[in-house]
Design an enzyme around this catalytic site. Structure first.
Site, PDB file in Angstrom:
ATOM      1  CG  ASP A 301      -2.294   0.582   0.919  1.00  0.00           C
ATOM      2  OD1 ASP A 301      -2.302   1.679   0.323  1.00  0.00           O
ATOM      3  OD2 ASP A 301      -3.331   0.013   1.290  1.00  0.00           O
ATOM      4  CG  ASP A 414      -6.990   2.847  -3.759  1.00  0.00           C
ATOM      5  OD1 ASP A 414      -8.170   2.538  -4.062  1.00  0.00           O
ATOM      6  OD2 ASP A 414      -6.616   3.036  -2.588  1.00  0.00           O
ATOM      7  CD  GLU A 417     -13.273   5.564  -6.666  1.00  0.00           C
ATOM      8  OE1 GLU A 417     -13.172   4.373  -6.327  1.00  0.00           O
ATOM      9  OE2 GLU A 417     -12.417   6.417  -6.378  1.00  0.00           O
ATOM     10  CD  GLU A 419     -11.430   8.738  -2.108  1.00  0.00           C
ATOM     11  OE1 GLU A 419     -10.994   9.321  -1.124  1.00  0.00           O
ATOM     12  OE2 GLU A 419     -11.405   7.504  -2.252  1.00  0.00           O
ATOM     13  NE  ARG A 465     -11.727   3.293  -4.663  1.00  0.00           N
ATOM     14  CZ  ARG A 465     -11.560   3.887  -3.485  1.00  0.00           C
ATOM     15  NH1 ARG A 465     -11.253   3.155  -2.419  1.00  0.00           N
ATOM     16  NH2 ARG A 465     -11.683   5.194  -3.342  1.00  0.00           N
ATOM     17  CG  ASP A 482     -12.414   1.510   1.134  1.00  0.00           C
ATOM     18  OD1 ASP A 482     -11.622   0.660   0.689  1.00  0.00           O
ATOM     19  OD2 ASP A 482     -12.203   2.735   1.067  1.00  0.00           O
TER      20      ASP A 482
END
Length: 806
Positions: A301, A414, A417, A419, A465, A482
């Site tokens: 990570d 990660d 989107e 985010e 994701r 999540d």
């Protein structure tokens, strides 16, 4: 045609006419495009195949936008038929028909002479009705809509990943990729949305438009389906088929097939948020080795590029204090058969080491006056890489190539989107609103291409994701975000994975054990990992407060986890065939039971059990403290309990007792199941040595299965003819059971001999005689389990014939 005209007449009589202001003017056909001119615009219809037709409406004063972000299939030269009888025009392939009623105007679709769907108002524009959950995210005065009729009993699926139960009917759902931290049993908006609707009437509609919007699955309960968008194409494809498998194959022909993953992707991952140092990373893998728990990869990570969670995102270089010799670390991991996967994000913080470089090289999205767009979010003040700009694409791509040179063999994308993505941000190809839902899709494309450019002979591994329709063609492996580390979080996972598999994303999976929350419940952890055996990717993951790795759990949890992981590895040859089947046909690995009983309405909402591949029936344990649970056994087969060999007759709901070490798992009567020998890594897997279980049952007179094998790493092995397919057949003739082994070996694959421990189940008595290639052998009969075991050596250049006298 007579039946279709009758159905159309019924629709019109019952008031399902289209926009009364739309008036038919004329029609024509040119270059396989059928055009219907109306007073307010033109309809264009084009067949991609006998089962796929595309419809585009171009309003007056607008021009056609040709680019699709989803479709890669080229329209085939489909043989079409045209008729104009009375007020009805038909434009048809061999199976699918577009029906245009001229007065009153109406567009409908029929498949094999059966009406499947029709436009209600079709295209129109009206005031935007904002939804509170996306206030500030979807902003518009007006929106463009395409409206369809629904029948009262239709069950609807689609719209990407949601936690809503299997049936999405009754919801208006935003098409705006956005994370939902800590969700459980209900989430109307998640990371991965798609403009797709599937109906229990066995058709799919794909709205081929990237900008944000909504899908309304009859929220007003007036039998209406509505696609709604802020802008863009007024294009959709109607996709039909005779079975659910046909529909998904047709859709993935249209939008692209998933490439073969590296074989190690089917193994166990060591993953958490996160490993702080090179020392901690290596020590964690050493613990797996000490405890003899199989592991194939470790995921680092964000601590690999910074000591703190905040302020360092965008560094995208190993922090040398914590990771002093990353190349050596990756080499050491490789020596233990462990792959290294790194997290990356598209955000470059103004406090990161690369901010000035990103500004200088002009790789960032802009604000309204042309400066690098900067805004705040959880991790700090940030810009975002503009992957639609050649400078941004090259810069980001080169980073992945450089990391690949270190020996990194997988990437985790990660926050894609993205985010946080304010509407005022401008990309090279349009506003944030126009590219928001395709950013993850195009980012996956970038990583996929960069990975292959760096390592042309290695299959990419890309964990993300968020994406869009067709992201599977870039090798994307999505996960469900999540999720809360609770029983509620677990309960929503099967339906999310099943739904995404129906929409082409066959590798949707969850953070096993759950991500959000410091819950150390051993029973929950064990049940989640037991479910994980039968989901596409086996990857425990959690926040830092809770160990996700079994090696750091209680002895009891570790024991159950080890049992589950070892079972996962034993299933490698079966699971690898599912990967190949998905690559070739688009078939999901997890399949709802209504795929099996296509006309059973009781199964349209059912997710308590599902099929893993063709031959496993699995029922996850989703509640605490349960000692038994009900399972429906499809009527298409009898089912063997994998642990006890108890046979359960299909077509019934039965209460079964639960065991703490595994979830209820059954095998289809007649199946052949290949199982690998125990191993600590997929690298130790020998394709030439395996166990083959055959579940003989009197109800099955003839049974055939085939399994795909290759080297596990070659890119495009089928195109390169570097594979082998092993076929197994059994047939009962008189008092004998005849079993044949046969191999299809591609031109560039070496045919080798196989050593097979062949086990035949459900033989009530010791066989009177067993012949292998006409030679009598003894075999081993187990009277307790009623199994016959034969040790078979098979030169796959020849057939192998076995006869068992029952």
């Amino acid at each position: 045609m007579k039946n279709i005209l009758y159905i159309l007449l019924c629709f019109i009589q019952f008031g399902y006419t289209q926009n009364p202001d739309r008036v038919y003017k004329s029609h024509s056909e040119e270059n396989n495009i059928f055009t219907v001119v109306t007073n307010d615009g033109n309809y264009r219809f084009q067949f991609y195949s006998d089962d796929i037709v595309e419809t585009t409406f171009i309003p007056k004063a607008e021009s056609s936008t040709l680019e699709s972000h989803a479709v890669v299939m080229k329209p085939n030269q489909v043989k079409t038929a045209y008729k104009y009888v009375g007020n009805t025009i038909s434009f048809s392939s061999n199976a699918l028909s577009v029906l245009i009623n001229t007065v009153p105007f109406q567009i409908s679709y029929a498949y094999n002479d059966k009406l499947i769907t029709s436009e209600r108002r079709g295209y129109y524009k009206s005031s935007h009705e904002p939804m509170e959950m996306v206030a500030g995210n979807i902003v518009a005065d007006d929106t463009e809509k395409i409206e369809f009729n629904l029948t009262k009993d239709e069950v609807l699926y689609g719209a990407g990943a949601r936690a809503l139960g299997m049936n999405r009917r009754g919801y208006r759902l935003p098409l705006f990729n956005r994370a939902h931290y800590g969700y459980e049993t209900k989430s109307e908006l998640m990371n991965y949305t798609m403009p797709i609707v599937l109906s229990s009437k066995k058709y799919m509609i794909h709205f081929d438009n990237a900008p944000i919007g909504y899908l309304d699955f009859d929220s007003k309960k007036d039998n209406t389906l509505t696609y709604e968008t802020i802008s863009g194409r007024k294009t959709y494809q109607v996709i039909a088929g005779n079975s659910w498998y046909d529909i998904i194959e047709n859709y993935t022909d249209l939008t692209g097939k998933q490439p073969m993953l590296p074989r190690w992707a089917l193994g166990n991952f060591s993953s958490r948020f996160g490993y702080h140092s090179q020392k901690e990373t290596l020590e964690t893998i050493n613990k797996f080795k000490e405890d003899k728990i199989p592991v194939d990869a470790i995921i680092l990570d964000l601590y690999w590029f910074g000591k703190e969670i905040k302020g360092t995102m965008g560094n995208l270089k190993f922090d040398r204090d914590s990771f002093p010799n990353p190349k050596q670390m990756i080499k050491d991991l490789k020596s233990q058969n462990v792959e290294t996967i790194l997290i990356t994000e598209p955000f470059i913080l103004t406090t990161s080491n690369r901010w000035e470089e990103a500004v200088e090289k002009k790789v960032l999205a802009k604000d309204s006056i042309g400066n690098p767009a900067k805004y705040d979010f959880y991790f700090g003040n940030t810009g975002i890489v503009d992957i639609y700009k050649k400078e941004g694409y090259k810069w980001f791509s080169d980073i992945y190539k450089d990391l690949s040179d270190y020996g990194v063999t997988g990437f985790w994308g990660d926050l894609g989107e993205p985010e946080v993505h304010p509407t005022w941000v401008q990309h090279a190809t349009g506003s944030a609103d126009e590219v928001h839902n395709i950013y993850g899709h195009d980012w996956a494309k970038l990583v996929y291409k960069a990975s292959l450019e760096a390592n042309p002979n290695k299959r990419p591994f890309i964990l993300m994701r968020a994406g869009y329709s067709g992201s599977q063609r870039y090798g994307m492996i999505p996960w469900s975000g999540d999720v809360n580390r609770t029983w509620g979080g677990l309960q929503s996972q099967p339906e999310i994975a099943l739904q995404m598999g129906m929409q082409g994303l066959a590798y949707m999976h969850s953070d096993l054990g759950g991500f959000a929350g410091a819950n150390l419940d051993d029973e929950l952890y064990a049940r989640w990992l037991q479910y994980g055996v039968f989901q596409p990717i086996f990857r425990p993951h959690a926040q830092e407060e809770v160990p996700s790795e079994p090696v750091f759990r209680s002895e009891k949890a570790k024991r159950f986890a080890k049992y589950a992981i070892e079972m996962r590895y034993r299933m490698l040859p079966y699971n690898y065939h599912l990967m190949a089947q998905n690559h070739i046909e688009g078939t999901p690995l997890m399949r709802p039971l209504f795929f099996e009983e296509i006309d059973n309405p009781n199964l349209f909402n059912y997710s308590k059990a599902y099929l893993w591949g063709n031959d496993f029936l699995v029922s996850p344990v989703l509640e605490a403290g349960k000692t038994e649970q009900e399972i429906y056994f499809p009527k298409t087969s009898n089912w063997f309990n994998i642990e006890t060999d108890e046979i359960i007759k299909g077509g019934q709901t039965k209460t079964v007792k639960l065991h703490p070490a595994y979830i209820p798992t059954y095998v289809r009567a007649g199946a052949f199941i290949p199982l690998a020998k125990s191993m600590q890594s997929t690298k130790a897997y020998n394709v030439n040595i395996f166990q083959l279980q055959h579940y003989y049952d009197d109800s099955i007179k003839k049974s055939e299965r085939e399994f795909y094998f290759d080297d596990g790493h070659t890119v495009n092995p089928i195109e390169k003819s570097q594979y082998q397919i092993l076929a197994f057949e059994s047939e009962k003739k008189g008092g004998w059971l005849h079993i044949n082994f046969e191999a299809e070996t591609a031109a560039n694959y070496k045919a080798e001999s196989k050593t097979i421990e062949f086990v035949v189940h459900n033989l009530n008595k010791k066989p009177k005689k067993v012949l292998v290639d006409r030679k009598e052998v003894t075999g081993k009969y187990n009277s307790k389990y009623k199994t016959l075991t034969l040790d078979i050596s098979w030169d796959t250049t020849n057939k192998k014939r076995i006869k068992v006298k029952l």
